[in-house]
Design a protein around this motif. Structure first.
Motif, mmCIF file in Angstrom:
data_model
loop_
_atom_site.group_PDB
_atom_site.id
_atom_site.type_symbol
_atom_site.label_atom_id
_atom_site.label_comp_id
_atom_site.label_asym_id
_atom_site.label_seq_id
_atom_site.Cartn_x
_atom_site.Cartn_y
_atom_site.Cartn_z
ATOM 1 N N THR A 142 0.860 -1.183 0.000
ATOM 2 C CA THR A 142 0.000 0.000 0.000
ATOM 3 C C THR A 142 0.898 1.235 0.000
ATOM 4 O O THR A 142 2.076 1.170 0.381
ATOM 5 C CB THR A 142 -0.924 0.039 1.222
ATOM 6 N N GLU A 143 0.326 2.360 -0.410
ATOM 7 C CA GLU A 143 1.105 3.592 -0.448
ATOM 8 C C GLU A 143 1.535 4.015 0.956
ATOM 9 O O GLU A 143 2.607 4.602 1.132
ATOM 10 C CB GLU A 143 0.283 4.711 -1.107
ATOM 11 N N GLU A 144 0.699 3.718 1.934
ATOM 12 C CA GLU A 144 1.053 4.113 3.294
ATOM 13 C C GLU A 144 2.193 3.264 3.839
ATOM 14 O O GLU A 144 3.145 3.773 4.449
ATOM 15 C CB GLU A 144 -0.174 3.999 4.218
ATOM 16 N N GLU A 187 5.632 -4.957 0.909
ATOM 17 C CA GLU A 187 4.780 -6.131 0.805
ATOM 18 C C GLU A 187 5.444 -7.264 1.583
ATOM 19 O O GLU A 187 6.647 -7.506 1.426
ATOM 20 C CB GLU A 187 4.581 -6.531 -0.656
#
Length: 860
Positions: free
Chosen positions: A410-412, A416
């Motif tokens: 996720t961008e936050e 991964e």
């Protein structure tokens, strides 16, 4: 080349071998249409004759032959009527050649096809093939439409009609479609309409038919080239209108003067009609139409489909290219460029961890690059491992193991994580992501952390996309199913890059040497964009990089485009503003784009260029040219072809002016001076049968690889420089003087008009061949044949007595031929010297003829 596959067009999965039923065939034909590449039927002989009947020369012959027959001159009238036959044949041939890009392409389509319907094979006409059909193509047969190869072994196809390459292309069955509504599929899995299978037997699931095929796109682009009226055509039409008015005035004056001189109304009418046809500039619009049609076809062979005929004019005059980076200058896909493992960690272990934290089903570009790298090295790795080996951090690339939990990127979080279990029940957590985030999860001493951060910055300055990888073993008893946050062992860095397309560096250098400005517009970080520019040689040793905001601010403050080679962090409206500003400064701008957000820039550019592989429908509709392979090198080759097209057209127009000056001047002035009528109508027919094929066929040289010349800045509709106009006037004047001198000497005391006419016609035919030889340098076989045949036919018509008497001539003697050769040779001297002076300037000087046309049409 990759083409999208709309999944909704397929009746079943690609590995399903069933065909269509009768009801499905009817429904799909109603939805997608018939497999007709052309929207209009093939041209009949009668249609071609009707087009040829628009030639004013034909009606001139009919009128003058009727006049001769009315006056009882039976032989002259019949000769003129017979002359209509070769004239019609030549016009029909040229009409056919003008449409060769359509008719020639259609001739390569399959006539019949074998398809599987209702559980059995059926042979049907190719135009009855529908989307979703399963077709069988045998070796030597043509593919009936564009489809996916789903079965077959040892397949090779000949695709020269689409690519220009004569070498066989290997084809492979497609095992399964990539995910998505319209996934792109490599060209190796496609059987294309208009191409031929060389070996094997292929089963093809039809995806596109008729005008939706790639072949149909080429045909339709050629048809648009026929019908669109371009600014250059309008300029030539204006020139023709002026010349027609001048010719009409001269004809009226000549008729009046001949009648007042006492030659009678018959002579006055023939003199005026002959001068009118000699001065009629019908070759100029005919040549323009012919050359534009040839340009559309040649650009299509260069993988550039022309959607608007104006682009054939503009592409050769481009002075600035605003190009996207991803997919045009680069390949548009990531690959692993470098791996920097930590001490005591192997590259295989580093890559293994990155793969464990990747997902194959999503086909994220980064994940795809890692999986491709693993597939490349797996054969050697498998020799050193067993399938049952535990998931040791130092093991080479192993099987993926069973995924217990995944925590997607996720961008936050910018990472991964995957937790996997091996055959022995051991758990391993693998993480990959932004280096600063992964380093923060690892147990490292401060100095080591700073050293790795420095390496990350160095790789980023090289234009690499850098990820860090780490792992840790988990205790099954204590792990509660959440994402591990700390305690990882740092394994190293993986640097990926979007590689530069093959040949693009040479294409950029060619543009730079030719003075063709190239600006790369990208959304990447400035350092990444600068690294790519340096690899390409864009902007030389010190590329100038501005962000989109900086460019916008300067345009707003000064209104002028600052020196810039790369625009980074650019948004679509900033690209649009750059294109408009460049055009205001007089540049002829080509802009590339592939998305809906690129449409404003594509419409604002002189030449909007969409990507054929990954471009959206909106971008393709807004563009004037579509690059089938998304390659910057293809664009540069298309520019070279466009410039060659206009060099050919300029030389053709120069030839027409040079040959018409002595023809028109002598046809008008000699009768005004009281001499007998120099040219009879049959002589004008003879000369036209030489001039037309020479103008259309001799000046068709193709662009040479790696020869992109500089564009010259000239005003609207200027074909020639002042020096070139002076050369045309001087050569035409000398040819006229030589023709009049030879004609006057050959008349003799007995005023042998037939002898004088033979000298005049010999001079013009030799001058025609001489002009063509000098202007083309006889580089093409067609030019050599045209010159040789025109000279040979003229010598036969003049020297064979029965033919000469039929044409109102007397055979020439040696001294007559000597005078003809001397007169033409003197006239050719300035033309030869001008060409030698041009080529004596060296490799840079030889480029002056390239890109000569700077017409300024605006594209709406």
């Amino acid at each position: 080349m990759r083409l999208p596959v709309p999944v909704h067009r397929l009746p079943c999965s690609v590995d399903d071998a069933r065909g269509l039923g009768a009801s499905e065939v009817q429904e799909r034909r109603a939805r997608y249409g018939r497999n007709d590449v052309l929207a209009r039927p093939r041209r009949s002989a009668m249609q071609t004759l009707r087009d040829s009947a628009a030639d004013p020369m034909l009606w001139f012959l009919v009128a003058t032959s009727a006049l001769y027959l009315f006056l009882g001159e039976l032989s002259e009238g019949l000769v003129l009527l017979v002359a209509i036959v070769p004239l019609l044949g030549m016009d029909a041939f040229l009409h056919h050649r003008t449409r060769a890009s359509t008719e020639g392409l259609q001739s390569r389509l399959a006539a019949r096809a074998t398809v599987l319907r209702d559980g059995r094979e059926q042979e049907v006409p190719a135009d009855e093939v529908v989307v979703g059909d399963l077709a069988r193509v045998e070796a030597g047969g043509h593919f009936p439409a564009d489809g996916l190869v789903v079965r077959g072994e040892g397949l090779q196809a000949e695709e020269s009609s689409l690519t220009g390459e004569s070498l066989p292309v290997r084809k492979r069955p497609l095992g399964r479609l990539p995910p998505g509504a319209e996934p792109p599929v490599e060209g190796a899995h496609w059987g294309m309409a208009g191409t031929r299978l060389l070996t094997g037997t292929a089963w093809v699931r039809i995806v596109y038919t008729g005008k939706d095929t790639l072949y149909g796109s080429i045909v339709r682009s050629a048809e648009r080239g026929e019908h669109s009226r371009t600014p250059l055509q309008q300029a030539v039409a204006h020139l023709v209108a002026v010349l027609v008015v001048v010719a009409a005035v001269l004809c009226a004056v000549l008729a009046f003067v001949r009648w007042r001189q006492g030659f009678g109304w018959m002579d006055a009418l023939l003199s005026a009609a002959t001068l009118g046809v000699a001065a009629l500039p019908e070759e100029f619009p005919l040549a323009l139409t012919f050359f534009l049609g040839a340009g559309v076809y040649r650009l299509a062979r260069r993988q550039a489909l022309v959607r608007r005929a104006v682009s054939v004019e503009n592409i050769g005059r481009i002075t600035c290219i605003c190009s996207d980076k991803t997919g045009t200058l680069t390949e548009g896909r990531l690959r692993v460029a470098r791996m920097l493992p930590a001490p005591e960690v192997s590259e295989e272990a580093l890559l293994r961890t990155a793969i464990l934290a990747s997902r194959e089903e999503g086909r994220d570009p980064l994940d795809a690059a890692l999986l491709d790298e693993a597939a490349r090295i797996r054969p050697s790795a498998q020799e050193r491992q067993q399938d049952s080996a535990p998931l040791d951090e130092a093991a080479p690339v192993p099987p993926r193991g069973r995924a217990v939990a995944t925590f997607p990127f996720t961008e936050e979080r910018q990472r991964e994580t995957a937790v996997v279990e091996d055959a022995h029940g051991r758990l391993l957590a693998a993480v990959k992501g932004a280096p600063e985030r992964v380093l923060g999860q690892c147990e490292l001493v401060p100095g080591e952390r700073a050293e790795w951060a420095h390496r990350v910055s160095a790789l980023a300055r090289e234009g690499r996309k850098v990820i860090a990888c780490a792992s840790q073993s988990l205790d099954i008893a204590s792990w509660r199913g959440g994402e591990p946050e700390h305690g990882f062992r740092f394994l190293g860095l993986v640097a990926c890059e979007d590689p530069v397309r093959a040949g693009v560096e040479e294409a950029v250098r060619e543009c730079r040497e030719a003075g063709l400005r190239t600006v790369m517009v990208t959304g990447d970080h400035p350092e990444t964009a600068l690294a790519v520019a340096r690899r390409l040689g864009l902007g030389g040793a010190r590329p100038v990089v501005l962000t989109g905001d900086e460019l916008e601010a300067r345009l707003r403050d000064t209104g002028a485009v600052p020196p810039v080679d790369v625009v980074a962090r650019a948004v679509p409206m900033q690209k649009y503003a750059l294109v408009r500003a460049l055009r205001r400064e007089g540049e002829v701008v080509a802009a590339t784009g592939d998305g809906v957000n690129d449409v404003p820039a594509l419409q604002a550019a002189d030449v909007g260029i969409a990507m054929g592989e990954r471009g959206t429908r909106s971008a393709r509709e807004a563009s004037s040219i579509v690059l089938l392979d998304d390659d910057f090198g293809t664009l540069v080759r298309a520019i070279a072809e466009g410039r060659q097209l206009f060099r050919n057209l300029q030389r053709c127009f120069q030839y027409l002016l040079l040959i018409h000056i002595p023809l028109v001047v002598t046809a008008a002035l000699l009768p005004l001076a009281g001499y007998p009528l120099l040219y009879l109508p049959i002589h004008i027919v003879w000369l036209e049968l030489i001039i037309h094929p020479t103008a259309m066929l001799a000046f068709q040289a193709a662009a040479r690889p790696g020869r992109l010349g500089p564009a010259r800045r000239q005003g609207p509709a200027r074909f020639f420089t002042a020096g070139e106009w002076a050369t045309v006037a001087l050569v035409g004047g000398l040819a006229t003087v030589g023709l009049v001198w030879g004609y006057d000497r050959s008349l003799g005391a007995g005023r042998d008009v037939e002898h004088g006419r033979a000298v005049a016609l010999a001079s013009l035919t030799l001058a025609s061949a001489g002009y063509a030889a000098v202007l083309t340098a006889l580089r093409t076989r067609t030019a050599r044949w045209v010159c040789a045949l025109s000279l040979g036919a003229s010598v036969l018509l003049i020297q064979v007595r029965p033919l000469a008497y039929m044409l109102g001539l007397h055979p020439l003697h040696r001294d007559d031929w000597a005078r003809v050769v001397v007169g033409v040779a003197v006239a050719l001297v300035p033309l030869v010297l001008s060409r030698q002076r041009l080529f004596s300037r060296g490799p840079r000087g030889r480029q002056i003829l390239r890109g000569r046309y700077r017409l300024r049409p605006r594209v709406a």
